[in-house]
Design a protein around this motif. Structure first.
Motif, PDB file in Angstrom:
ATOM      1  N   MET A   1       0.716  -1.381   0.132  1.00 31.05           N
ATOM      2  CA  MET A   1      -0.038   0.081  -0.067  1.00 31.05           C
ATOM      3  C   MET A   1       0.944   1.435   0.054  1.00 31.05           C
ATOM      4  O   MET A   1       1.924   1.432   0.599  1.00 31.05           O
ATOM      5  CB  MET A   1      -1.019  -0.019   1.235  1.00 31.05           C
ATOM      6  N   ASN A   2       0.496   2.269  -0.823  1.00 33.68           N
ATOM      7  CA  ASN A   2       1.248   3.533  -0.741  1.00 33.68           C
ATOM      8  C   ASN A   2       1.073   4.299   0.362  1.00 33.68           C
ATOM      9  O   ASN A   2       0.233   4.687   0.715  1.00 33.68           O
ATOM     10  CB  ASN A   2       0.701   4.393  -1.967  1.00 33.68           C
ATOM     11  N   VAL A   3       2.258   4.687   1.030  1.00 38.16           N
ATOM     12  CA  VAL A   3       2.067   5.497   2.004  1.00 38.16           C
ATOM     13  C   VAL A   3       1.520   7.158   1.968  1.00 38.16           C
ATOM     14  O   VAL A   3       0.954   7.739   2.603  1.00 38.16           O
ATOM     15  CB  VAL A   3       3.299   5.651   2.980  1.00 38.16           C
ATOM     16  N   ILE A   4       1.955   7.499   0.690  1.00 36.14           N
ATOM     17  CA  ILE A   4       1.739   8.860   0.277  1.00 36.14           C
ATOM     18  C   ILE A   4       0.476   8.845  -0.348  1.00 36.14           C
ATOM     19  O   ILE A   4       0.343   8.183  -1.448  1.00 36.14           O
ATOM     20  CB  ILE A   4       2.780   9.452  -0.584  1.00 36.14           C
ATOM     21  N   ARG A   5      -0.615   9.449   0.323  1.00 35.13           N
ATOM     22  CA  ARG A   5      -1.859   9.310  -0.087  1.00 35.13           C
ATOM     23  C   ARG A   5      -2.492  10.492  -0.897  1.00 35.13           C
ATOM     24  O   ARG A   5      -3.402  10.218  -1.560  1.00 35.13           O
ATOM     25  CB  ARG A   5      -2.941   9.252   1.199  1.00 35.13           C
TER      26      ARG A   5
ATOM     27  N   ARG B   1       9.196  14.489  -4.424  1.00 36.86           N
ATOM     28  CA  ARG B   1      10.509  14.339  -4.121  1.00 36.86           C
ATOM     29  C   ARG B   1      10.440  14.219  -2.442  1.00 36.86           C
ATOM     30  O   ARG B   1      10.999  13.092  -1.655  1.00 36.86           O
ATOM     31  CB  ARG B   1      11.381  14.857  -4.871  1.00 36.86           C
ATOM     32  N   VAL B   2       9.907  15.179  -1.851  1.00 36.00           N
ATOM     33  CA  VAL B   2      10.105  15.388  -0.427  1.00 36.00           C
ATOM     34  C   VAL B   2       9.415  14.797   0.334  1.00 36.00           C
ATOM     35  O   VAL B   2       9.937  14.047   1.442  1.00 36.00           O
ATOM     36  CB  VAL B   2       9.923  17.023  -0.131  1.00 36.00           C
ATOM     37  N   ALA B   3       8.185  14.271  -0.101  1.00 33.90           N
ATOM     38  CA  ALA B   3       7.474  13.548   0.671  1.00 33.90           C
ATOM     39  C   ALA B   3       7.876  11.955   0.540  1.00 33.90           C
ATOM     40  O   ALA B   3       7.871  11.376   1.662  1.00 33.90           O
ATOM     41  CB  ALA B   3       5.948  13.376   0.122  1.00 33.90           C
ATOM     42  N   GLU B   4       8.341  11.657  -0.597  1.00 28.07           N
ATOM     43  CA  GLU B   4       8.964  10.163  -0.730  1.00 28.07           C
ATOM     44  C   GLU B   4      10.100  10.177   0.248  1.00 28.07           C
ATOM     45  O   GLU B   4      10.256   9.127   0.793  1.00 28.07           O
ATOM     46  CB  GLU B   4       9.498   9.948  -2.223  1.00 28.07           C
TER      47      GLU B   4
ATOM     48  N   THR C   1       2.093   5.165   8.231  1.00 24.90           N
ATOM     49  CA  THR C   1       1.021   4.309   7.668  1.00 24.90           C
ATOM     50  C   THR C   1       0.603   5.379   6.567  1.00 24.90           C
ATOM     51  O   THR C   1       0.100   4.929   5.365  1.00 24.90           O
ATOM     52  CB  THR C   1      -0.177   3.901   8.547  1.00 24.90           C
ATOM     53  N   ALA C   2       0.616   6.592   6.840  1.00 24.39           N
ATOM     54  CA  ALA C   2       0.132   7.424   5.444  1.00 24.39           C
ATOM     55  C   ALA C   2       0.817   8.927   5.636  1.00 24.39           C
ATOM     56  O   ALA C   2       1.260   9.199   6.715  1.00 24.39           O
ATOM     57  CB  ALA C   2      -1.205   7.640   5.748  1.00 24.39           C
ATOM     58  N   LEU C   3       0.768   9.580   4.575  1.00 29.59           N
ATOM     59  CA  LEU C   3       1.392  10.885   4.418  1.00 29.59           C
ATOM     60  C   LEU C   3       0.658  11.913   3.460  1.00 29.59           C
ATOM     61  O   LEU C   3       0.122  11.008   2.499  1.00 29.59           O
ATOM     62  CB  LEU C   3       2.671  10.745   4.145  1.00 29.59           C
ATOM     63  N   ALA C   4       0.352  13.115   3.826  1.00 31.82           N
ATOM     64  CA  ALA C   4      -0.378  13.973   2.732  1.00 31.82           C
ATOM     65  C   ALA C   4       0.155  15.339   2.884  1.00 31.82           C
ATOM     66  O   ALA C   4       0.697  15.489   4.173  1.00 31.82           O
ATOM     67  CB  ALA C   4      -1.875  13.963   2.966  1.00 31.82           C
TER      68      ALA C   4
ATOM     69  N   HIS D   1       2.516   4.882  15.997  1.00 33.66           N
ATOM     70  CA  HIS D   1       3.073   5.592  17.304  1.00 33.66           C
ATOM     71  C   HIS D   1       3.108   7.180  17.072  1.00 33.66           C
ATOM     72  O   HIS D   1       3.763   7.646  15.871  1.00 33.66           O
ATOM     73  CB  HIS D   1       4.411   5.208  18.084  1.00 33.66           C
ATOM     74  N   ARG D   2       2.516   7.920  18.167  1.00 31.46           N
ATOM     75  CA  ARG D   2       2.431   9.528  17.993  1.00 31.46           C
ATOM     76  C   ARG D   2       3.965  10.114  17.664  1.00 31.46           C
ATOM     77  O   ARG D   2       4.029  11.089  16.791  1.00 31.46           O
ATOM     78  CB  ARG D   2       1.694   9.941  19.278  1.00 31.46           C
ATOM     79  N   ASP D   3       5.199   9.584  18.264  1.00 27.94           N
ATOM     80  CA  ASP D   3       6.203  10.355  18.075  1.00 27.94           C
ATOM     81  C   ASP D   3       6.567  10.299  16.637  1.00 27.94           C
ATOM     82  O   ASP D   3       7.044  11.236  15.954  1.00 27.94           O
ATOM     83  CB  ASP D   3       7.317   9.673  19.013  1.00 27.94           C
ATOM     84  N   GLU D   4       6.626   9.032  15.848  1.00 26.00           N
ATOM     85  CA  GLU D   4       7.004   9.193  14.422  1.00 26.00           C
ATOM     86  C   GLU D   4       5.921  10.019  13.573  1.00 26.00           C
ATOM     87  O   GLU D   4       6.355  10.715  12.760  1.00 26.00           O
ATOM     88  CB  GLU D   4       6.690   7.741  13.858  1.00 26.00           C
ATOM     89  N   ALA D   5       4.507  10.115  13.874  1.00 24.89           N
ATOM     90  CA  ALA D   5       3.782  11.055  13.463  1.00 24.89           C
ATOM     91  C   ALA D   5       4.103  12.482  13.641  1.00 24.89           C
ATOM     92  O   ALA D   5       4.256  13.162  12.582  1.00 24.89           O
ATOM     93  CB  ALA D   5       2.255  10.838  13.666  1.00 24.89           C
ATOM     94  N   PHE D   6       4.427  12.860  14.474  1.00 25.04           N
ATOM     95  CA  PHE D   6       5.008  14.271  15.084  1.00 25.04           C
ATOM     96  C   PHE D   6       6.130  14.427  14.218  1.00 25.04           C
ATOM     97  O   PHE D   6       6.358  15.628  13.672  1.00 25.04           O
ATOM     98  CB  PHE D   6       5.122  14.446  16.562  1.00 25.04           C
ATOM     99  N   GLN D   7       7.211  13.724  14.240  1.00 31.32           N
ATOM    100  CA  GLN D   7       8.526  13.996  13.680  1.00 31.32           C
ATOM    101  C   GLN D   7       8.397  14.222  12.355  1.00 31.32           C
ATOM    102  O   GLN D   7       8.940  14.698  11.616  1.00 31.32           O
ATOM    103  CB  GLN D   7       9.596  12.895  14.193  1.00 31.32           C
ATOM    104  N   ALA D   8       7.426  13.206  11.412  1.00 31.60           N
ATOM    105  CA  ALA D   8       7.371  13.142   9.986  1.00 31.60           C
ATOM    106  C   ALA D   8       6.600  14.391   9.592  1.00 31.60           C
ATOM    107  O   ALA D   8       7.083  14.824   8.728  1.00 31.60           O
ATOM    108  CB  ALA D   8       6.589  11.834   9.574  1.00 31.60           C
TER     109      ALA D   8
END
Length: 141
Positions: free
Chosen positions: A1-5, A64-67, A76-79, A102-109
């Motif tokens: 599944m593609n993370v970049i949504r 490119r930046v999102a990848e 799990t997802a990025l937009a 986990h929240r820390d990864e979401a915040f950092q990303a």
């Protein structure tokens, strides 16, 4: 599944609901949303309006930046969506979201995505001040 949504540069109003829906994922334990809005001042000077312009390569650079962010974090997802054209005070100029187990990864990303977008994607801001002067800014704020 593609993370970049969802990735887009648009001349129409942005929707936080759309971006949140794009990153919704049952495996995500944390979702971070950032909304950058047009403020009424910059460096102590009253801003009356602003306009964003994008280079034709901006969407490719945004991808490119999102990848790169997607490769560096367990997501799990990025937009990300950015507005161009004339905006008014209070309008959403940019929205990014990241979902992760986990929240820390979401915040950092999400933080990395907005920071890298501002530094690397060729989108420029022209802001008008209440004294009639204007200023071009080389990266989005």
């Amino acid at each position: 599944m593609n993370v970049i949504r969802l990735l887009a540069i648009r001349d129409t109003p942005l929707s936080a609901d759309e971006v949140l829906a794009a990153v919704a994922d049952r495996s995500a334990g944390g979702t971070t949303l950032f909304v950058g809005t047009v403020r009424d001042h910059d460096h102590g000077r009253p801003v009356t309006s602003l306009s964003y312009s994008a280079h034709p390569s901006a969407e490719a650079e945004l991808r490119r930046v999102a990848e790169k962010v997607a490769a560096d974090f367990a997501l799990t997802a990025l937009a990300a969506v950015h507005r161009v054209g004339d905006l008014r005070l209070g309008d959403a100029a940019v929205i990014v979201a990241a979902a992760a187990p986990h929240r820390d990864e979401a915040f950092q990303a999400a933080r990395r995505l907005i920071d890298d977008l501002k530094k690397e994607v060729p989108i420029w801001k022209n802001q008008a001040f209440d004294d009639g002067t204007t200023e071009w800014v080389g990266a989005c704020d």
